[in-house]
Design an enzyme around this catalytic site. Structure first.
Site, PDB file in Angstrom:
ATOM      1  N   VAL A  67       0.921  -1.284   0.142  1.00 43.69           N
ATOM      2  CA  VAL A  67      -0.024  -0.053   0.020  1.00 43.69           C
ATOM      3  C   VAL A  67       0.781   1.291  -0.277  1.00 43.69           C
ATOM      4  O   VAL A  67       1.876   1.348   1.010  1.00 43.69           O
ATOM      5  CB  VAL A  67      -1.184  -0.029   1.297  1.00 43.69           C
ATOM      6  CG1 VAL A  67      -1.716   1.376   1.255  1.00 43.69           C
ATOM      7  CG2 VAL A  67      -1.719  -1.275   1.348  1.00 43.69           C
ATOM      8  N   CYS A  68       0.527   2.068  -0.884  1.00 43.95           N
ATOM      9  CA  CYS A  68       1.417   3.378  -1.166  1.00 43.95           C
ATOM     10  C   CYS A  68       2.789   3.205  -1.340  1.00 43.95           C
ATOM     11  O   CYS A  68       3.390   2.436  -1.818  1.00 43.95           O
ATOM     12  CB  CYS A  68       0.977   4.441   0.067  1.00 43.95           C
ATOM     13  SG  CYS A  68       1.745   6.049  -0.145  1.00 43.95           S
TER      14      CYS A  68
END
Lengths: 303, 352
Positions: free
Chosen positions: B143-144
């Site tokens: 994530v990210c």
């Protein structure tokens, strides 16, 4: 609601006064949320924001109405208040973001953007001649970094002002295009917020803004470094380990940790290789054993 | 329009607003606590500040997934509350979930660098997942910034990764509409870490707010009475606020490297990314890739995420642009159905 605007304002102010009196009494007598908020940072912070924002918004509304009342309501002069209010708000945000050390913050708050040599300040008078060189150096350094910060801040604020002027024109245009002027204060505020964000997105992509922002962040960092440097000296005086020395230890510790990990990886690889070798080696041994057994049984060796 | 009409409506508006403020304060006073991350889990591996959390589904009916979150912010955003939890949604679809929580570094971690994070800590955690799940490889959902780490990891340790699912992951840090990257380039990372040691979390929080100062500042403050109108709304809002303001500090050295190699030099695209003595080459990625990004993302613009398409060697590359912003894409109520379905169906397909 009565038609006379002055009567309405009176009612509004009285209502607001009652409301705050109500808060105040609850705060002193019952403290309904004080205990509950004790370990609830977020709730407490939100309650504080809510209260102060409501108070400020009420005051702003009052000032806005007074100003608008003194002018032609369709004139855009009263938008000037938004200009000032938003400029002030943005400055608050910036100060929060920079979080400059307390001592410098106090100085900066009192001096603002006006540069004044420290030696000329009343608290330095009479002491300057008697200070140790160590202190003198500190004062000179502090003056340098604060001056640099003031300069960077001024330049950044000038850009912010330009931005707000752009927003002013944009909002004026937006409101001018409407058939009727807004009836709610919030409509004015939203128009300003939308206008601001639109102009801001273009503004932050300009080289001038980016350079100025970089200079400001850097100048604020220098204030922190100067404070830290002073603390480090004090720590040394008292025979304590200053943060700078501690960092050197940490760096060495980190290098050692990396070496240990690398050696561990090499050991793991060697162990793997050894295991593979042992597996490979175990096959002929078994063969030899088989052969030996065969020999014992009198069979010919398998060549 | 007459002046009196205007004053009248503003006076009424302010009175109504003050009433709403009073109501909001009453709502706040009745709240006991702000719970986040309530889905039960067990910690199966720990080292330094890192912990690897295992979330077990009632019955396993889908391949396990390992989530690598960013160093910035805390991973409980993936389990914010029971009805807004990507983790709970994956569990309800029979997927065992492993979540890598990098923890909160202290000053002592100042020199932890990207090589430590990716080649050591992440690798150790992957080994722990492989061992615990009794699979040969992991399905990495990054994530990210965790997605950026996952890309680097997969390129360096391809034998340990079965499939790769970057979620709102920045790849091209120089895409035209990337305001965050532009602001990041204004910061002298070395000077900041010389000043603070680690980069303080509050600076990061401010930096994110600086992207939309009025909308994320004043507008939100003025909307507070609405956002706190009742208990449920208030809890939703405060959970998110707690997360927004809960940024751990960033290890100084890792911060310098990330700013220089990714934000300034854009090395995933331009090449030359080196972690210790290893060269990160994304063409080494041959695994199936499902690149999920948000169409309304102002932190990782779609162009930044979708740049991955052209730089891996995967013959099975898919993109899933979803509606929503950087966080809303997995926290929003609508996201609770579509995103986990997408992930689980894709994983099942790749494992069939």
């Amino acid at each position: 609601m009565a038609e006379d605007p002055l009567v309405q304002m009176q009612q509004l102010l009285q209502a607001q006064q009652r409301l705050w009196e109500h808060f105040r009494q609850q705060g002193t007598e019952q403290q309904p949320w004080a205990n509950l908020f004790a370990n609830q940072d977020e709730i407490e912070k939100t309650a504080q924001t809510l209260s102060s924002q409501a108070k400020a918004y009420g005051e702003f509304a009052k000032a806005f109405v007074e100003k608008a009342q003194a002018e032609d309501i369709n004139s855009s002069d009263h938008l000037q208040q938004f200009f000032e209010q938003f400029q002030q708000y943005r400055e608050q945000l910036l100060r929060q973001e920079l979080a400059i050390p307390e001592g410098f913050d106090v100085l900066f708050s009192s001096l603002g953007s006006q540069h004044q040599g420290f030696a000329a300040m009343p608290f330095m008078q009479g002491q300057w001649q008697h200070q140790l060189n160590r202190i003198k150096d500190r004062v000179i350094n502090a003056e340098q970094v604060l001056t640099a910060f003031q300069q960077a801040y001024l330049e950044f604020q000038a850009l912010e002002q330009q931005l707000n002027q752009q927003v002013y024109r944009k909002v004026e245009q937006t409101l001018g295009e409407r058939e009727n002027p807004p009836e709610q204060l919030r409509e004015y505020v939203d128009a300003w917020i939308n206008g601001y964000e639109e102009c801001y997105q273009t503004h932050i992509q300009t080289e001038a803004y980016q350079q100025s922002y970089q200079a400001l962040i850097s100048a604020a960092a220098q204030l922190h470094q100067q404070t830290q440097h002073n603390w480090d000296e004090e720590y040394r005086l008292f025979g304590l380990v200053p943060a700078g020395d501690y960092d050197q230890l940490l760096e060495r510790h980190h290098r050692l940790q990396k070496q240990v990990r690398q050696q561990q990886q090499q050991l793991d690889k060697l162990a793997e290789q050894l295991q593979t070798l042992q597996k490979t080696a175990s096959k002929p041994i078994r063969k030899r054993r088989t052969t030996t057994k065969a020999n014992k049984d009198g069979a010919a060796p398998n060549l | 329009m007459s002046g009196s009409r205007n004053f009248s409506s503003i006076a009424t508006e302010i009175l109504a607003q003050q009433q709403a403020v009073l109501n909001s304060l009453k709502v706040l006073a009745e709240l006991e606590s702000i719970e986040v991350g309530t889905t039960p889990f067990s910690v199966i591996y720990q080292e330094g500040t890192l912990s690897l959390n295992y979330y077990a589904p009632e019955t396993i009916s889908a391949p396990p997934v390992m989530i690598v979150y960013a160093l910035v912010n805390r991973p409980y955003i993936l389990d914010l509350q029971p009805d807004r939890s990507l983790i709970a949604s994956l569990l309800s679809r029979g997927t065992p979930v492993y979540l890598l929580d990098w923890g909160t570094p202290s000053r002592a971690d100042r020199y932890t660098d990207l090589e430590d994070y990716i080649c050591y800590f992440l690798d150790k955690a992957v080994d722990a997942v492989i061992s615990h799940s009794q699979q040969h490889k992991v399905n990495l959902l990054g994530v990210c910034q965790g997605g950026t780490f996952s890309l680097c990891y997969t390129a360096l340790f391809p034998d340990k990764v079965q499939t790769l699912l970057p979620l709102v992951t920045p790849v091209d840090f120089h895409s035209a509409d990337n305001c965050l990257a532009q602001l990041a380039r204004c910061m002298n990372a070395k000077e900041l870490t010389d000043t603070y040691g680690n980069l303080p979390g509050y600076i990061l929080t401010h930096a994110f707010k600086t992207l939309m100062p009025m909308r994320l500042g004043l507008q939100k403050q003025l909307d507070l009475p609405k956002l706190l109108a009742n208990r449920e709304k208030a809890l939703n809002f405060l959970r998110m606020e707690r997360w927004i303001n809960d940024s751990p500090d960033l290890c100084g050295q890792a911060f310098i490297e990330f700013m220089q190699w990714f934000f300034e030099e854009n090395r995933l695209i331009e090449g030359g990314l080196q972690l210790g003595n290893r060269t990160v080459d994304l063409t080494a990625i041959t695994q199936p890739v499902l690149n999920i990004y948000a169409q309304g993302d102002h932190l990782v613009p779609p162009a930044s995420a979708s740049a991955l398409k052209d730089i891996t060697s995967s013959l099975d590359y898919q993109e899933a642009p979803l509606p929503g912003g950087h966080i809303g894409v997995f926290v929003g109520r609508q996201a609770q159905q579509h995103l986990p379905d997408l992930i689980v169906d894709w994983l099942k397909e790749k494992h069939s």
